[in-house]
Design a protein around this motif. Sequence first.
Motif, short mmCIF file in Angstrom:
data_model
loop_
_atom_site.label_atom_id
_atom_site.label_comp_id
_atom_site.label_asym_id
_atom_site.label_seq_id
_atom_site.Cartn_x
_atom_site.Cartn_y
_atom_site.Cartn_z
N ASP A 1 0.85 -1.19 -0.01
CA ASP A 1 0.28 0.32 -0.08
C ASP A 1 0.80 0.91 -0.01
N TYR A 2 0.31 1.92 -1.19
CA TYR A 2 1.55 2.82 -1.67
C TYR A 2 1.38 4.14 -1.79
N CYS A 3 0.99 5.58 -2.00
CA CYS A 3 1.33 6.98 -2.94
C CYS A 3 2.49 7.14 -3.24
N GLY B 1 3.28 10.94 -6.14
CA GLY B 1 3.29 11.90 -6.17
C GLY B 1 4.62 12.66 -7.04
N ALA C 1 -0.86 12.32 -8.28
CA ALA C 1 -0.47 11.08 -7.19
C ALA C 1 -0.71 9.68 -7.92
N ASP D 1 -1.93 5.65 -6.68
CA ASP D 1 -1.52 4.35 -5.72
C ASP D 1 -0.76 3.49 -6.28
N THR E 1 -5.37 7.49 -9.49
CA THR E 1 -4.80 8.33 -10.24
C THR E 1 -5.21 9.58 -10.16
N TYR F 1 6.82 10.15 -1.53
CA TYR F 1 6.44 9.09 -1.49
C TYR F 1 5.33 8.89 -0.20
N CYS G 1 -0.18 4.29 2.00
CA CYS G 1 -1.61 5.03 1.48
C CYS G 1 -2.39 4.67 0.58
N SER H 1 -5.32 5.58 -1.21
CA SER H 1 -5.71 6.49 -2.33
C SER H 1 -5.43 8.03 -2.54
N PRO H 2 -4.92 7.94 -4.07
CA PRO H 2 -3.84 9.19 -4.16
C PRO H 2 -4.41 10.37 -3.24
N LEU I 1 -3.07 11.39 -0.50
CA LEU I 1 -1.46 12.28 -0.63
C LEU I 1 -1.31 13.34 -0.39
#
Length: 125
Positions: free
Chosen positions: A31-33, A35, A50, A52, A57, A97, A101, A103-104, A107
Motif C-alpha cells: 500500500d503506497y502512494c 506523486g 498522485a 496509488d 490516479t 512517496y 497510503c 488512495s491518491p 497524499l
Amino acid sequence: QIKLEESGGGSVQAGGSLTLECAASEYIYGDYCMGWFRRIPGKERERVAAIDGEGRTKYTDSVKGRFTISIENAKKTLRLQMNSLKPEDSAMYYCAYERGCMSPSYLSVYSVWYWGQGTQVTVSS
C-alpha cells in the motif's frame, strides 16, 4: 529509507512537452502512494498528480487532460508526462512517496514520507 531522484526538468516554450522521471532506490510495493508536487517561489507546495498501488490516479484541476502520471515498478520509476505546458506550470517539481497510503486523494505534503530534491521546469510564453 527510500531515496528518490528526479530528472527530466528543463526549459520549454508554451505548448511544449516534458517528461519528468523519479527513480526510486528500491522497488515499491504494498500500500503506497507516489506523486508529483510543485512549488512556485512564495507559494505553498501543491500536489499536481498522485498514483496509488492499485493504479488509481488523482490530478489537480489545472493539469487534468494535460499531465499523465504513471509508475513502472520493474524499473522503479515514476513518470509525469506533461503536455501543452503553460507558463503557470513553471515551478520546482518534487517526487514524493507515502507508505500505507490507501488512495491518491490522501497524499499530501503532511503525509509524505520521502521527498526527492526536485527538478526545475520553466515554461516561457
